[in-house]
Design a protein around this motif. Structure first.
Motif, PDB file in Angstrom:
ATOM      1  N   ASP A 121      42.144  38.914  30.525  1.00 46.47           N
ATOM      2  CA  ASP A 121      41.533  40.073  31.162  1.00 46.47           C
ATOM      3  C   ASP A 121      40.549  39.628  32.234  1.00 46.47           C
ATOM      4  OD1 ASP A 121      42.952  41.673  29.489  1.00 46.47           O
ATOM      5  OD2 ASP A 121      41.291  42.210  28.177  1.00 46.47           O
ATOM      6  N   ASP A 122      40.554  40.354  33.326  1.00 48.33           N
ATOM      7  CA  ASP A 122      39.622  40.104  34.429  1.00 48.33           C
ATOM      8  C   ASP A 122      38.448  41.064  34.245  1.00 48.33           C
ATOM      9  OD1 ASP A 122      38.257  39.730  36.768  1.00 48.33           O
ATOM     10  OD2 ASP A 122      39.981  40.011  38.093  1.00 48.33           O
ATOM     11  N   VAL A 123      37.290  40.533  33.848  1.00 46.70           N
ATOM     12  CA  VAL A 123      36.126  41.357  33.511  1.00 46.70           C
ATOM     13  C   VAL A 123      35.102  41.261  34.640  1.00 46.70           C
ATOM     14  CG1 VAL A 123      34.300  41.785  31.835  1.00 46.70           C
ATOM     15  CG2 VAL A 123      36.532  40.945  31.065  1.00 46.70           C
ATOM     16  N   ARG A 124      34.621  42.419  35.103  1.00 45.88           N
ATOM     17  CA  ARG A 124      33.632  42.464  36.169  1.00 45.88           C
ATOM     18  C   ARG A 124      32.491  43.400  35.759  1.00 45.88           C
ATOM     19  NH1 ARG A 124      37.416  41.948  41.598  1.00 45.88           N
ATOM     20  NH2 ARG A 124      39.027  40.676  40.571  1.00 45.88           N
ATOM     21  N   GLU A 125      31.277  42.986  36.056  1.00 42.43           N
ATOM     22  CA  GLU A 125      30.086  43.727  35.622  1.00 42.43           C
ATOM     23  C   GLU A 125      29.548  44.576  36.760  1.00 42.43           C
ATOM     24  OE1 GLU A 125      25.762  42.223  34.822  1.00 42.43           O
ATOM     25  OE2 GLU A 125      26.890  41.996  32.942  1.00 42.43           O
ATOM     26  N   ILE A 126      29.099  45.781  36.409  1.00 41.70           N
ATOM     27  CA  ILE A 126      28.468  46.694  37.360  1.00 41.70           C
ATOM     28  C   ILE A 126      27.081  47.016  36.837  1.00 41.70           C
ATOM     29  CG2 ILE A 126      28.504  49.005  38.353  1.00 41.70           C
ATOM     30  CD1 ILE A 126      31.751  47.457  37.230  1.00 41.70           C
ATOM     31  N   ARG A 127      26.070  46.649  37.612  1.00 45.78           N
ATOM     32  CA  ARG A 127      24.694  46.915  37.202  1.00 45.78           C
ATOM     33  C   ARG A 127      23.951  47.569  38.374  1.00 45.78           C
ATOM     34  NH1 ARG A 127      21.059  44.931  33.352  1.00 45.78           N
ATOM     35  NH2 ARG A 127      22.529  43.346  32.636  1.00 45.78           N
ATOM     36  N   PRO A 128      23.691  48.870  38.314  1.00 48.99           N
ATOM     37  CA  PRO A 128      22.956  49.516  39.403  1.00 48.99           C
ATOM     38  C   PRO A 128      21.513  49.044  39.453  1.00 48.99           C
ATOM     39  CG  PRO A 128      23.322  51.050  37.584  1.00 48.99           C
ATOM     40  CD  PRO A 128      24.093  49.807  37.258  1.00 48.99           C
ATOM     41  N   ARG A 155      33.783  49.972  43.279  1.00 48.63           N
ATOM     42  CA  ARG A 155      34.665  49.562  44.383  1.00 48.63           C
ATOM     43  C   ARG A 155      34.275  48.176  44.894  1.00 48.63           C
ATOM     44  NH1 ARG A 155      34.060  49.271  49.573  1.00 48.63           N
ATOM     45  NH2 ARG A 155      32.038  50.318  49.491  1.00 48.63           N
ATOM     46  N   ARG A 156      32.978  47.938  45.004  1.00 49.14           N
ATOM     47  CA  ARG A 156      32.524  46.627  45.454  1.00 49.14           C
ATOM     48  C   ARG A 156      32.897  45.539  44.441  1.00 49.14           C
ATOM     49  NH1 ARG A 156      29.138  45.940  49.509  1.00 49.14           N
ATOM     50  NH2 ARG A 156      28.527  47.753  50.719  1.00 49.14           N
ATOM     51  N   ALA A 188      35.228  42.374  45.346  1.00 48.08           N
ATOM     52  CA  ALA A 188      34.500  41.101  45.398  1.00 48.08           C
ATOM     53  C   ALA A 188      35.431  39.902  45.265  1.00 48.08           C
ATOM     54  CB  ALA A 188      33.441  41.065  44.289  1.00 48.08           C
ATOM     55  N   GLU A 189      36.467  40.026  44.440  1.00 56.85           N
ATOM     56  CA  GLU A 189      37.403  38.924  44.226  1.00 56.85           C
ATOM     57  C   GLU A 189      38.824  39.478  44.198  1.00 56.85           C
ATOM     58  OE1 GLU A 189      36.507  36.730  40.751  1.00 56.85           O
ATOM     59  OE2 GLU A 189      34.389  36.453  41.238  1.00 56.85           O
ATOM     60  N   PRO A 190      39.785  38.729  44.689  1.00 56.62           N
ATOM     61  CA  PRO A 190      41.177  39.214  44.640  1.00 56.62           C
ATOM     62  C   PRO A 190      41.675  39.284  43.202  1.00 56.62           C
ATOM     63  CG  PRO A 190      41.085  36.930  45.399  1.00 56.62           C
ATOM     64  CD  PRO A 190      39.665  37.419  45.346  1.00 56.62           C
ATOM     65  N   LEU A 191      42.664  40.136  42.970  1.00 59.06           N
ATOM     66  CA  LEU A 191      43.261  40.253  41.644  1.00 59.06           C
ATOM     67  C   LEU A 191      43.957  38.953  41.282  1.00 59.06           C
ATOM     68  CD1 LEU A 191      44.828  43.838  41.880  1.00 59.06           C
ATOM     69  CD2 LEU A 191      42.564  43.182  41.054  1.00 59.06           C
ATOM     70  N   SER A 192      43.840  38.570  40.020  1.00 61.23           N
ATOM     71  CA  SER A 192      44.457  37.325  39.565  1.00 61.23           C
ATOM     72  C   SER A 192      45.916  37.506  39.170  1.00 61.23           C
ATOM     73  CB  SER A 192      43.673  36.759  38.375  1.00 61.23           C
ATOM     74  OG  SER A 192      43.576  37.713  37.328  1.00 61.23           O
TER      75      SER A 192
END
Length: 465
Positions: free
Chosen positions: A234-241, A256-257, A261-265
């Motif tokens: 799994d490609d996990v990305r964190e969002i922290r406002p 969206r950012r 930020a990184e291309p899909l693996s």
């Protein structure tokens, strides 16, 4: 507290044309506004499962079914919706003519399926052919047989079909949900190859998570976006406002950012959004001596149309280069919404002020030198100490360029001056020797002028605001 009774909805498009990948993603995003988990029905490109367990507070089964049908209509597709406790009954409910939404009451699945065609029951083709030869046409016909005889004659597949015909359906297409966690998910069939379709789904995921948090009067502090990649981790990305927020537009921009930020693996089979950390809305306690800090969420939301029109460069920060001349000290780096946190950064809590310490106000920016595209020749009258006493700016240049705010002082004006700051260097290029002065007009306009060491001429480098 007993666990809520399991309920599932099936949404089937009435169109005979199969939607393309982008349309399917847009439809999944629309359905997520009515249910927190959406998965396409395998082998049926015009049908989706939606987990509606525990959504009694959203108008009950009928209300959720209508919401799903209306969501599909907003995405541009007419659809029928069925709600039941089992997949087989929910799918059968979408095939009733003249009814957009059909709810099968709990425990009534066998009676409801009794008169439905055996065509709704999945089974191998040879088994279906054998049942047709025996004259079995409806679920009731198959369900009336003795199960031991069905198993003896048709084996495990026949017994499985018999159970489905009676509404005994143990299938459940969704992964178990973690209790008490606000989450939403959608699957793609087939897998998507690029990030573009993801943007159609993010809004629905965010709306579903915020809706779950709202019932507990909570807002997200940190979100986890999980992209389920085919045949990979799994490609996990964190969002922290910058500050906990329930503003859907702000969270959509951050998500969206995170995606960009990184291309899909690899090809993505599904996506989920989880509220990893929760909090409550808060406001700064104001005092009489400190300028109030703008709420990062409100500022982010207000700037989104600006970013959409002018790009990330609408909010930029200086990057220091360590050069000698003021014009080469720094360059501009586009930050976009990532730079909002720095602009709205508050002082550490408990910071004390003292009479001999300078007061640092939150959100009070240092003076910014706005340089002209090219230094502007100006006339300067020097006093006895060779300080600039009067500045004469050519009348044709006596206004800020490119729609700036304000204007230059009158053509000839007396000045207060601070300096000099002598800078020389760059011998390996053309060589530079300058004497810089900061000047102020009687109206408070601040400028930066310099005298060129080689020619003795004066130039205006720019102004401060």
């Amino acid at each position: 507290m007993p666990a809520p009774q399991r309920r599932i909805a099936c949404v089937r498009l009435t169109s005979t044309a199969d939607p393309d990948a982008h349309s399917r993603a847009a439809l999944a995003g629309a359905l997520l506004t009515a249910a927190p988990r959406v998965i396409p029905v395998r082998g049926h490109p015009r049908a989706w499962w939606a987990d509606v367990t525990g959504m009694e507070g959203h108008g009950g089964d009928a209300g959720v079914g209508r919401a799903l049908a209306e969501a599909a209509a907003r995405a541009g597709w007419e659809a029928h919706a069925g709600v039941a406790a089992s997949c087989i009954a929910a799918a059968a409910a979408t095939r009733e003519r003249g009814v957009d939404v059909r709810v099968v009451p709990p425990g009534k699945e066998p009676a409801y399926l009794r008169r439905r065609s055996l065509a709704i029951v999945p089974m191998p083709p040879d088994l279906r052919h054998s049942l047709e030869l025996l004259g079995l046409r409806t679920c009731g016909d198959l369900g009336a047989l003795v199960p031991a005889e069905v198993e003896l004659r048709f084996g495990a597949e026949g017994l499985r079909a018999w159970r489905l015909a009676r509404g005994d359906d143990v299938r459940w297409p969704f992964r178990p949900a973690a209790p008490g966690i606000a989450a939403a998910e959608a699957d793609f069939e087939p897998a998507i190859e690029n990030a573009e379709p993801l943007r159609f789904v993010l809004g629905g995921l965010i709306g579903a998570v915020l809706g779950q948090l709202e019932t507990r009067q909570r807002i997200p502090v940190r979100l986890r976006l999980v992209l389920r990649v085919e045949d990979a981790r799994d490609d996990v990305r964190e969002i922290r406002p910058a500050r906990p927020t329930a503003d859907a537009r702000v969270l959509a921009d951050l998500c969206r950012r995170a995606v960009d930020a990184e291309p899909l693996s690899g090809p993505v089979r599904g996506v989920s959004l989880v509220a990893e950390e929760e909090g409550t809305a808060r406001a700064d306690q104001l005092d009489a001596f400190t300028a109030p800090a703008p709420d990062p969420s409100a500022l982010h939301s207000a700037l989104l149309p600006v970013f959409a029109r002018w790009g990330d460069g609408a909010l930029s920060t200086a990057v220091h280069n360590g050069a000698h001349l003021p014009g080469e000290h720094a360059g501009w780096a586009a930050r976009g919404s990532d730079g909002i946190a720095a602009v709205t950064e508050a002082r550490p809590s408990g910071e004390e002020r003292s009479a001999d310490a300078s007061v640092v106000f939150r959100n009070t920016l240092a003076l910014c030198l706005r340089r002209l595209p090219e230094p502007l020749p100006v006339g300067v009258r020097e006093d006895a100490e060779h300080r600039p006493a009067q500045v004469d700016i050519p009348s044709g240049q006596n206004a800020l360029q490119n729609g700036g705010i304000g204007g230059f002082p009158p053509r000839m004006w007396k000045t207060r001056a601070e300096g000099p700051e002598r800078i020389s260097g760059a011998w390996w290029a053309r060589g530079t020797a300058r004497e810089y002065w900061r000047v102020e007009s009687p109206e408070g306009w601040l400028g930066l002028v310099f005298r060129d060491g080689a020619s003795g001429r004066w130039y205006l480098e720019g102004w401060y605001d």
